[in-house]
Design a protein around this motif. Sequence first.
Motif, PDB file in Angstrom:
ATOM      1  N   VAL A  32       0.772  -1.296   0.138  1.00  0.00           N
ATOM      2  CA  VAL A  32       0.025  -0.264  -0.057  1.00  0.00           C
ATOM      3  C   VAL A  32       0.850   1.211  -0.045  1.00  0.00           C
ATOM      4  O   VAL A  32       0.710   2.161  -0.681  1.00  0.00           O
ATOM      5  CB  VAL A  32      -0.856  -0.025   1.174  1.00  0.00           C
ATOM      6  CG1 VAL A  32      -1.530   1.583   1.349  1.00  0.00           C
ATOM      7  CG2 VAL A  32      -2.143  -1.084   0.945  1.00  0.00           C
ATOM      8  N   GLY A  33       1.850   1.084   0.835  1.00  0.00           N
ATOM      9  CA  GLY A  33       2.663   2.417   0.859  1.00  0.00           C
ATOM     10  C   GLY A  33       3.462   2.625  -0.333  1.00  0.00           C
ATOM     11  O   GLY A  33       3.989   3.881  -0.860  1.00  0.00           O
ATOM     12  N   SER A  34       4.114   1.403  -1.041  1.00  0.00           N
ATOM     13  CA  SER A  34       5.228   1.626  -2.044  1.00  0.00           C
ATOM     14  C   SER A  34       4.733   1.539  -3.314  1.00  0.00           C
ATOM     15  O   SER A  34       5.253   1.899  -4.547  1.00  0.00           O
ATOM     16  CB  SER A  34       6.387   0.562  -2.087  1.00  0.00           C
ATOM     17  OG  SER A  34       5.730  -0.790  -2.060  1.00  0.00           O
ATOM     18  N   GLY A  35       3.447   1.054  -3.521  1.00  0.00           N
ATOM     19  CA  GLY A  35       2.754   0.797  -5.037  1.00  0.00           C
ATOM     20  C   GLY A  35       3.683  -0.197  -5.844  1.00  0.00           C
ATOM     21  O   GLY A  35       3.962   0.566  -6.801  1.00  0.00           O
ATOM     22  N   PRO A  36       4.178  -1.141  -5.527  1.00  0.00           N
ATOM     23  CA  PRO A  36       4.670  -2.074  -6.691  1.00  0.00           C
ATOM     24  C   PRO A  36       4.138  -2.328  -7.935  1.00  0.00           C
ATOM     25  O   PRO A  36       2.775  -2.179  -7.866  1.00  0.00           O
ATOM     26  CB  PRO A  36       5.019  -3.167  -5.835  1.00  0.00           C
ATOM     27  CG  PRO A  36       3.983  -3.392  -4.800  1.00  0.00           C
ATOM     28  CD  PRO A  36       3.559  -1.956  -4.529  1.00  0.00           C
ATOM     29  N   PHE A  37       4.958  -2.527  -8.855  1.00  0.00           N
ATOM     30  CA  PHE A  37       4.325  -3.165 -10.074  1.00  0.00           C
ATOM     31  C   PHE A  37       3.650  -1.616 -10.576  1.00  0.00           C
ATOM     32  O   PHE A  37       2.470  -1.952 -11.381  1.00  0.00           O
ATOM     33  CB  PHE A  37       3.586  -4.244 -10.292  1.00  0.00           C
ATOM     34  CG  PHE A  37       4.118  -5.344  -9.608  1.00  0.00           C
ATOM     35  CD1 PHE A  37       5.550  -5.738  -9.849  1.00  0.00           C
ATOM     36  CD2 PHE A  37       3.269  -6.192  -8.803  1.00  0.00           C
ATOM     37  CE1 PHE A  37       6.120  -6.765  -9.119  1.00  0.00           C
ATOM     38  CE2 PHE A  37       4.012  -7.156  -7.992  1.00  0.00           C
ATOM     39  CZ  PHE A  37       5.310  -7.558  -8.329  1.00  0.00           C
ATOM     40  N   GLU A  38       4.219  -0.352 -10.468  1.00  0.00           N
ATOM     41  CA  GLU A  38       3.511   0.684 -10.975  1.00  0.00           C
ATOM     42  C   GLU A  38       2.014   1.160 -10.520  1.00  0.00           C
ATOM     43  O   GLU A  38       1.521   2.047 -11.021  1.00  0.00           O
ATOM     44  CB  GLU A  38       3.269   0.647 -12.479  1.00  0.00           C
ATOM     45  CG  GLU A  38       4.659   0.540 -13.179  1.00  0.00           C
ATOM     46  CD  GLU A  38       5.638   1.776 -13.091  1.00  0.00           C
ATOM     47  OE1 GLU A  38       5.297   2.784 -12.735  1.00  0.00           O
ATOM     48  OE2 GLU A  38       6.913   1.491 -12.884  1.00  0.00           O
ATOM     49  N   THR A  39       1.549   0.337  -9.416  1.00  0.00           N
ATOM     50  CA  THR A  39       0.270   0.596  -8.985  1.00  0.00           C
ATOM     51  C   THR A  39       0.400   1.777  -8.096  1.00  0.00           C
ATOM     52  O   THR A  39      -0.732   2.462  -7.816  1.00  0.00           O
ATOM     53  CB  THR A  39      -0.163  -0.491  -8.009  1.00  0.00           C
ATOM     54  OG1 THR A  39       0.696  -0.777  -6.831  1.00  0.00           O
ATOM     55  CG2 THR A  39      -0.288  -1.679  -8.710  1.00  0.00           C
ATOM     56  N   ILE A  40       1.384   2.288  -7.759  1.00  0.00           N
ATOM     57  CA  ILE A  40       1.519   3.723  -7.319  1.00  0.00           C
ATOM     58  C   ILE A  40       1.044   4.798  -8.169  1.00  0.00           C
ATOM     59  O   ILE A  40       0.484   5.956  -7.467  1.00  0.00           O
ATOM     60  CB  ILE A  40       3.130   4.182  -6.671  1.00  0.00           C
ATOM     61  CG1 ILE A  40       2.837   5.367  -5.418  1.00  0.00           C
ATOM     62  CG2 ILE A  40       3.933   4.151  -7.887  1.00  0.00           C
ATOM     63  CD1 ILE A  40       4.063   5.375  -4.894  1.00  0.00           C
ATOM     64  N   HIS A  41       1.148   4.711  -9.433  1.00  0.00           N
ATOM     65  CA  HIS A  41       0.685   5.641 -10.388  1.00  0.00           C
ATOM     66  C   HIS A  41      -0.623   5.132 -11.048  1.00  0.00           C
ATOM     67  O   HIS A  41      -1.293   6.264 -11.590  1.00  0.00           O
ATOM     68  CB  HIS A  41       1.690   5.681 -11.692  1.00  0.00           C
ATOM     69  CG  HIS A  41       3.188   6.079 -11.185  1.00  0.00           C
ATOM     70  ND1 HIS A  41       3.271   7.142 -10.490  1.00  0.00           N
ATOM     71  CD2 HIS A  41       4.472   5.440 -11.228  1.00  0.00           C
ATOM     72  CE1 HIS A  41       4.781   7.524 -10.287  1.00  0.00           C
ATOM     73  NE2 HIS A  41       5.159   6.109 -11.004  1.00  0.00           N
ATOM     74  N   ILE A  42      -0.964   3.876 -10.878  1.00  0.00           N
ATOM     75  CA  ILE A  42      -2.303   3.489 -11.541  1.00  0.00           C
ATOM     76  C   ILE A  42      -3.451   3.532 -10.563  1.00  0.00           C
ATOM     77  O   ILE A  42      -4.390   4.156 -10.937  1.00  0.00           O
ATOM     78  CB  ILE A  42      -2.182   2.147 -11.866  1.00  0.00           C
ATOM     79  CG1 ILE A  42      -0.930   1.891 -12.912  1.00  0.00           C
ATOM     80  CG2 ILE A  42      -3.459   1.327 -12.301  1.00  0.00           C
ATOM     81  CD1 ILE A  42      -0.673   0.409 -13.122  1.00  0.00           C
ATOM     82  N   LEU A  43      -3.228   3.477  -9.353  1.00  0.00           N
ATOM     83  CA  LEU A  43      -4.056   3.304  -8.136  1.00  0.00           C
ATOM     84  C   LEU A  43      -3.994   4.470  -7.031  1.00  0.00           C
ATOM     85  O   LEU A  43      -2.714   5.015  -7.001  1.00  0.00           O
ATOM     86  CB  LEU A  43      -4.135   2.210  -7.552  1.00  0.00           C
ATOM     87  CG  LEU A  43      -4.356   0.739  -8.232  1.00  0.00           C
ATOM     88  CD1 LEU A  43      -4.464  -0.299  -7.370  1.00  0.00           C
ATOM     89  CD2 LEU A  43      -5.751   0.970  -9.141  1.00  0.00           C
ATOM     90  N   SER A  44      -5.154   5.252  -6.734  1.00  0.00           N
ATOM     91  CA  SER A  44      -4.821   5.939  -5.667  1.00  0.00           C
ATOM     92  C   SER A  44      -4.470   5.361  -4.269  1.00  0.00           C
ATOM     93  O   SER A  44      -4.659   3.997  -4.324  1.00  0.00           O
ATOM     94  CB  SER A  44      -6.302   6.919  -5.409  1.00  0.00           C
ATOM     95  OG  SER A  44      -7.111   6.005  -4.863  1.00  0.00           O
ATOM     96  N   PHE A  45      -4.364   6.070  -3.089  1.00  0.00           N
ATOM     97  CA  PHE A  45      -3.923   5.529  -2.014  1.00  0.00           C
ATOM     98  C   PHE A  45      -5.174   4.486  -1.599  1.00  0.00           C
ATOM     99  O   PHE A  45      -4.814   3.641  -0.814  1.00  0.00           O
ATOM    100  CB  PHE A  45      -3.615   6.611  -0.967  1.00  0.00           C
ATOM    101  CG  PHE A  45      -3.201   6.104   0.580  1.00  0.00           C
ATOM    102  CD1 PHE A  45      -2.029   5.539   0.866  1.00  0.00           C
ATOM    103  CD2 PHE A  45      -4.316   6.233   1.568  1.00  0.00           C
ATOM    104  CE1 PHE A  45      -1.781   4.894   1.984  1.00  0.00           C
ATOM    105  CE2 PHE A  45      -4.013   5.578   2.458  1.00  0.00           C
ATOM    106  CZ  PHE A  45      -2.875   5.060   2.781  1.00  0.00           C
TER     107      PHE A  45
END
Length: 314
Positions: A32-45
């Motif tokens: 949730v904190g680091s957003g691996p596999f580009e999920t930090i850009h794809i999904l909101s917190f």
Amino acid sequence: MQFFRQVLAQWRAAGQAPAVLIALLAFSLFAVGSGPFETIHILSFEQRLLYWPAILGLGLFLGTLVRAVLIVLIGHWPYWALSFACASLISVLFAPLLWFLVRSFAPPLFAELLPPLWHIGLYTWVASLWVSSLRQVIAPAAPVAAPPASAAPPVEGSLPEPVAAEETARAAALPGAALLARLDPADRAPLLRFSGRDHYIDVVTEAGNTRLLLRFSDALALLEPEAGMQVHRSHWVAHAAVQGVVRRSGRLFLILADGGEVPVSRPYQEAVVQQGYPTADSGTAKARRPVSTASASAPNRAENSGSRTDSPPV
């Protein structure tokens, strides 16, 4: 049907291990904190807060199922060999699912930035080994060995089949025959006691000490009520094995025929007293050694889904 019951029992035990909950919390916080596999850009917190615990929970759910199946099928393998096999199989099954879900949420702009399938599979493999390491740190696995010698071709000097059949028939008439049937023929002697540890039990008979891959509660279900009684959350004793009872510092202990001393926890003390066991001499009882989860004066044999090895008493 027996296979599915064994898998279900192992799955339940694996899922209740503290390592599973710790892994779910640790992985979820990290993801949730680091957003691996580009999920930090794809999904909101907020989306990651729902997405990753659900995905990781599904992965651990699948992982415990795979581990349960492998324990039943190849439980005689050493712990780390079993863990590597489990990690490899989980990677093959779970990585494609995770790869598909990540790509499903990704907009076309990020499609080329997403990691390849083998990359996700490697992460899954490493994470599975980390969970296995955590299991070993929290609750070390019992030692296991190669398949039993009884599975090898008969050698000269072995018992003839009629003699072996006679021994099996004799064991079937003993109290606790359903549990004794899970032991090697050489160990099927009158049952003295057994103790539980994780999803293993240490069974002590007049022939020796054997470790079985079986939960304590499942072992209790195999026994006739008149054969003996549970005296502790992890100890069962046969009535015939009790030589006496002694009270020391407010605690009750049973003195057994094999020289062991089994503690009686408070919820079972009244039932033990009602059995009318003779009172042992407290001075003599002090010289006896207490039983923790398994101790016996006879040789100890470890068994894991049919495997056995010589090992010192626990």
